[in-house]
Write a protein that holds these residues in place. Sequence first.
Motif, PDB file in Angstrom:
ATOM      1  N   LEU A 155       0.854  -1.186   0.000  1.00  0.00           N
ATOM      2  CA  LEU A 155       0.000   0.000   0.000  1.00  0.00           C
ATOM      3  C   LEU A 155       0.888   1.232   0.000  1.00  0.00           C
ATOM      4  N   PHE A 156       0.690   2.093  -0.993  1.00  0.00           N
ATOM      5  CA  PHE A 156       1.352   3.395  -1.003  1.00  0.00           C
ATOM      6  C   PHE A 156       0.563   4.326  -0.097  1.00  0.00           C
ATOM      7  N   VAL A 157       1.272   4.958   0.848  1.00  0.00           N
ATOM      8  CA  VAL A 157       0.661   5.922   1.766  1.00  0.00           C
ATOM      9  C   VAL A 157       1.418   7.233   1.626  1.00  0.00           C
ATOM     10  N   ASN A 158       0.799   8.218   1.015  1.00  0.00           N
ATOM     11  CA  ASN A 158       1.427   9.516   0.778  1.00  0.00           C
ATOM     12  C   ASN A 158       1.770  10.165   2.124  1.00  0.00           C
ATOM     13  N   HIS A 159       3.067  10.355   2.369  1.00  0.00           N
ATOM     14  CA  HIS A 159       3.455  10.873   3.695  1.00  0.00           C
ATOM     15  C   HIS A 159       3.115  12.349   3.870  1.00  0.00           C
TER      16      HIS A 159
END
Length: 389
Positions: free
Chosen positions: A217-221
């Motif tokens: 899962l890509f989680v935009n920081h």
Amino acid sequence: MSIKKIYLDYASTTPIAEEVKTDIKSVLDNDLFGNPSSLDHEYGSLVNELIESSRTDVAKLINADGDEIIWTSGATEANNLALMGFAEFKMKDRPLRIASSFIEHKSVIEPLMELKQKGHSVEFIAPNHDGYIDPDVISTTLDNGVDLLSCMHINNEVGSTNDIALIGSLCRDKGTVFHVDAAQSNGKLSLDVRENNIDLMSLSAHKVYGPKGVGALFVNHETVGRLKPLIFGGGQERGMRPGTLATHQIVGMASAFRLAKSSMQKDHIHLSKCRELFLESIKDIEGLKINGDPKNAYPGIISLCFPDLNADSLIFAMDDLAVSKGSACATDSDEPSHVLKSMGLSQAEINGTIRISFGRKTLHQDIERASSSVRAASEHLRLVSGETL
């Protein structure tokens, strides 16, 4: 075991690429068995380096930073973590307003139904008759105030493609968090999480010639940062997904993503040619229609509809082909396809729909045999039923 059938179910899963097998085997053969969280000795630190370099490789495919990639068991878990984790972490003094569509995978629809049960407002947008979401409808929905929008990139049943760049722009303008289910598109179509204003994105390995049992899962920081974990009992993956990581699978996913990055254009040209040849060879089959918009579809997926025939009978009659009726995750259910139903197909059209999907290993002679098999099966079934068109 040797299977003689021609495999045309790449939308369900793909064979592991030879390069990926080699990289997985290297992990297993070189005693890289250490726990990546055990950093007090080389067994753990060496594996941790592999995990982190793999994280970077996966991130590069979508123009993300390495620390924005959270390992999961697959896209289903990634979808659940994105939706449930976001809602549980962000809900403070009010329920959230969430929007999605009726063409989504069950791993998006069912978590959203669970969130609705918990008091959140959930709206499902109907697609157009070609199976994708009209951006104007999304814009109108966002005008009503939406905290989170979730939609897939490529539909797994009909191959329809949503305009992720435009939808992402609409979401960013409205301050709506944007989640993309990219299980069917990662490594096949170009995706840039920065340019497309994506905040959360689910990724799969086994749809792109990698191993099963691993995803991310890509989680935009910058725009999301944190999610509430679905499971508890460890601090791995920045506390969002605890558990000891499967090194060989993660290395396999990174290998598949590197391969996809280098071969994406070549793959797309090959699949487009396969689609062109197949459609040309079946265009005169009686009673056949193609579900979806051929101009707005991923070339590797074709949804064939025979309204006067039964899909199960067709598949049985085509005993030299490995094809399916649609989503592999719905094969245990007798319910009609929710995707086709939302597109406005009749019950007869839904019951007569099969899915053909091509891949890297599909040969032109496979296309010829497949078209002949589809033609022969449909003619045979009409003959035995005593019906002609």
